[in-house]
Design an enzyme around this catalytic site. Structure first.
Site, PDB file in Angstrom:
ATOM      1  N   GLY A   1     -21.679  18.251  33.137  1.00  0.00           N
ATOM      2  CA  GLY A   1     -20.696  18.651  32.067  1.00  0.00           C
ATOM      3  C   GLY A   1     -21.864  18.957  31.479  1.00  0.00           C
ATOM      4  O   GLY A   1     -23.020  18.129  30.973  1.00  0.00           O
TER       5      GLY A   1
ATOM      6  N   GLN B   1     -25.805  18.914  22.177  1.00  0.00           N
ATOM      7  CA  GLN B   1     -27.066  18.292  22.880  1.00  0.00           C
ATOM      8  C   GLN B   1     -28.397  18.317  23.122  1.00  0.00           C
ATOM      9  O   GLN B   1     -30.052  18.111  23.409  1.00  0.00           O
ATOM     10  CB  GLN B   1     -26.424  17.707  24.531  1.00  0.00           C
ATOM     11  CG  GLN B   1     -25.596  17.258  24.572  1.00  0.00           C
ATOM     12  CD  GLN B   1     -24.827  16.769  25.886  1.00  0.00           C
ATOM     13  OE1 GLN B   1     -23.655  17.239  26.571  1.00  0.00           O
ATOM     14  NE2 GLN B   1     -24.857  14.882  26.664  1.00  0.00           N
TER      15      GLN B   1
ATOM     16  N   CYS C   1     -23.335   9.512  29.600  1.00  0.00           N
ATOM     17  CA  CYS C   1     -23.339  10.838  29.346  1.00  0.00           C
ATOM     18  C   CYS C   1     -25.016  11.282  29.268  1.00  0.00           C
ATOM     19  O   CYS C   1     -25.916   9.740  29.232  1.00  0.00           O
ATOM     20  CB  CYS C   1     -22.816  10.210  28.012  1.00  0.00           C
ATOM     21  SG  CYS C   1     -23.756  12.167  26.020  1.00  0.00           S
ATOM     22  N   LEU C   2     -25.265  12.524  28.918  1.00  0.00           N
ATOM     23  CA  LEU C   2     -26.778  12.980  29.568  1.00  0.00           C
ATOM     24  C   LEU C   2     -27.884  12.473  28.316  1.00  0.00           C
ATOM     25  O   LEU C   2     -28.726  12.039  28.385  1.00  0.00           O
ATOM     26  CB  LEU C   2     -27.057  14.145  30.263  1.00  0.00           C
ATOM     27  CG  LEU C   2     -26.591  14.861  31.063  1.00  0.00           C
ATOM     28  CD1 LEU C   2     -26.702  16.002  31.541  1.00  0.00           C
ATOM     29  CD2 LEU C   2     -26.958  14.013  32.385  1.00  0.00           C
TER      30      LEU C   2
ATOM     31  N   HIS D   1     -15.007  15.645  27.642  1.00  0.00           N
ATOM     32  CA  HIS D   1     -15.546  14.558  26.861  1.00  0.00           C
ATOM     33  C   HIS D   1     -16.187  15.808  26.287  1.00  0.00           C
ATOM     34  O   HIS D   1     -17.008  15.389  25.061  1.00  0.00           O
ATOM     35  CB  HIS D   1     -16.919  14.152  28.485  1.00  0.00           C
ATOM     36  CG  HIS D   1     -17.998  13.796  27.971  1.00  0.00           C
ATOM     37  ND1 HIS D   1     -18.326  11.934  28.775  1.00  0.00           N
ATOM     38  CD2 HIS D   1     -19.063  14.073  28.185  1.00  0.00           C
ATOM     39  CE1 HIS D   1     -19.810  11.849  28.016  1.00  0.00           C
ATOM     40  NE2 HIS D   1     -19.788  12.939  27.380  1.00  0.00           N
ATOM     41  N   GLU D   2     -16.855  17.281  26.924  1.00  0.00           N
ATOM     42  CA  GLU D   2     -17.570  18.294  26.211  1.00  0.00           C
ATOM     43  C   GLU D   2     -17.175  18.905  25.081  1.00  0.00           C
ATOM     44  O   GLU D   2     -17.589  18.806  23.895  1.00  0.00           O
ATOM     45  CB  GLU D   2     -17.936  19.612  27.662  1.00  0.00           C
ATOM     46  CG  GLU D   2     -18.506  18.787  28.636  1.00  0.00           C
ATOM     47  CD  GLU D   2     -19.663  17.648  28.682  1.00  0.00           C
ATOM     48  OE1 GLU D   2     -20.259  17.064  29.392  1.00  0.00           O
ATOM     49  OE2 GLU D   2     -20.389  18.079  27.450  1.00  0.00           O
TER      50      GLU D   2
ATOM     51  N   HIS E   1     -18.266  16.939  22.257  1.00  0.00           N
ATOM     52  CA  HIS E   1     -19.571  16.539  21.576  1.00  0.00           C
ATOM     53  C   HIS E   1     -19.643  17.547  20.656  1.00  0.00           C
ATOM     54  O   HIS E   1     -20.243  17.873  19.765  1.00  0.00           O
ATOM     55  CB  HIS E   1     -20.132  17.367  22.997  1.00  0.00           C
ATOM     56  CG  HIS E   1     -21.246  15.901  24.080  1.00  0.00           C
ATOM     57  ND1 HIS E   1     -22.343  15.202  22.850  1.00  0.00           N
ATOM     58  CD2 HIS E   1     -20.829  15.864  25.233  1.00  0.00           C
ATOM     59  CE1 HIS E   1     -22.200  14.756  23.827  1.00  0.00           C
ATOM     60  NE2 HIS E   1     -21.685  14.354  25.120  1.00  0.00           N
TER      61      HIS E   1
HETATM   62  O1  K2U Z   1     -22.074  15.568  27.692  1.00  0.00           O
HETATM   63  C1  K2U Z   1     -22.353  14.525  29.505  1.00  0.00           C
HETATM   64  O2  K2U Z   1     -23.565  13.932  28.492  1.00  0.00           O
HETATM   65  C2  K2U Z   1     -22.565  15.074  30.365  1.00  0.00           C
HETATM   66  C3  K2U Z   1     -22.208  14.160  31.288  1.00  0.00           C
HETATM   67  C4  K2U Z   1     -20.676  14.951  31.624  1.00  0.00           C
HETATM   68  C5  K2U Z   1     -19.341  13.665  31.770  1.00  0.00           C
HETATM   69  C6  K2U Z   1     -19.720  12.659  31.523  1.00  0.00           C
HETATM   70  C7  K2U Z   1     -18.377  11.553  31.913  1.00  0.00           C
HETATM   71  C8  K2U Z   1     -17.553  12.171  32.793  1.00  0.00           C
HETATM   72  C9  K2U Z   1     -17.081  13.228  32.818  1.00  0.00           C
HETATM   73  C10 K2U Z   1     -18.687  14.525  32.394  1.00  0.00           C
HETATM   74  C11 K2U Z   1     -22.982  13.960  32.365  1.00  0.00           C
HETATM   75  O3  K2U Z   1     -22.478  14.982  33.265  1.00  0.00           O
HETATM   76  S1  K2U Z   1     -22.893  12.641  33.645  1.00  0.00           S
HETATM   77  C12 K2U Z   1     -23.272  12.618  34.844  1.00  0.00           C
HETATM   78  C13 K2U Z   1     -22.211  12.336  35.648  1.00  0.00           C
HETATM   79  C14 K2U Z   1     -21.896  13.092  36.588  1.00  0.00           C
HETATM   80  C15 K2U Z   1     -20.791  12.397  37.750  1.00  0.00           C
HETATM   81  C16 K2U Z   1     -20.020  12.673  38.018  1.00  0.00           C
HETATM   82  C17 K2U Z   1     -19.849  11.387  35.960  1.00  0.00           C
HETATM   83  C18 K2U Z   1     -20.907  11.998  35.516  1.00  0.00           C
HETATM   84 ZN    ZN Z   2     -22.634  13.716  26.717  1.00  0.00          ZN
END
Ligand code: K2U
Ligand code: ZN
Length: 176
Positions: A49, A54, A98-99, A140-141, A144
């Site tokens: 996501g 971001q 979180c990225l 989560h998104e 943000h």
């Molecule tokens: O918003 C972001 O930073 C993207 C996150 C989204 C996310 C975080 C936690 C749980 C679900 C989604 C990143 O894509 S985290 C990378 C990731 C990859 C596989 C599973 C969970 C998180």
């Molecule tokens: Zn995040």
């Protein structure tokens, strides 16, 4: 085909990650290009996501693709002005990352499923129920877009520890 480009991801702490983002009035070609660049940035990270703030754009736009099965067809989604219109009483716990807060994870409790309404890349209204990882990710998104990070659900002590670590990592990355 206009070449897509990955965009730099802002790292916490950054004031832009704490802002409430502005609604999208109408879906322009420029916003569709941004969505495509966000998808490329997300896949490259890799992530499942990504929200516009971001990559430094304070608009209400998120992209997702939570398909994790190897070899399964990707399912990229682009959501403008997403809003949760209903949520389950039942909750689930997921170890989130979180990225914008790299290499740090913590358990977050959220509603198990959510009903979400948004405008798609053609400007049409959409509505869908999300569960499992898609539910965690869309919540989560959308957080943000309201300037909320997953660490805001943690105790002040834990949040401060993770912010300090993120600041340190940011300084080290800036030096490279
Ligand atoms: O918003 C972001 O930073 C993207 C996150 C989204 C996310 C975080 C936690 C749980 C679900 C989604 C990143 O894509 S985290 C990378 C990731 C990859 C596989 C599973 C969970 C998180
Ligand atoms: Zn995040």
């Amino acid at each position: 085909m206009i070449p897509m480009t990955t965009k730099p991801i802002l790292l916490h702490p950054d004031p832009r990650l704490k802002k409430v983002c502005d609604p999208v009035q109408d879906v322009t070609d420029e916003l569709r290009k941004l969505a495509d660049d966000m998808l490329e940035t997300m896949y490259d990270a890799p992530g499942i996501g990504l929200a516009a703030p971001q990559v430094g754009v304070l608009s209400r736009l998120i992209v997702m693709d939570c398909v994790k099965e190897e070899g399964a067809a990707p399912q990229p989604m682009v959501l403008f002005n997403p809003e949760v219109i209903a949520a389950s009483e039942d909750t689930s716990v997921y170890e989130e990352g979180c990225l914008s807060i790299p290499e740090q994870f913590a358990d977050v409790t959220r509603p198990k499923w959510v009903q979400v309404r948004w405008m798609d890349r053609d400007g049409n209204p959409q509505e869908q129920e999300f569960d499992e990882l898609w539910s965690t990710c869309v919540q989560h998104e959308i957080d943000h877009l309201n300037g909320k990070l997953f660490i805001d659900y943690l105790s002040p002590m834990k949040r401060q520890m993770m912010t300090r670590k993120s600041q340190k990592m940011k300084r080290e990355r800036a030096r490279t």
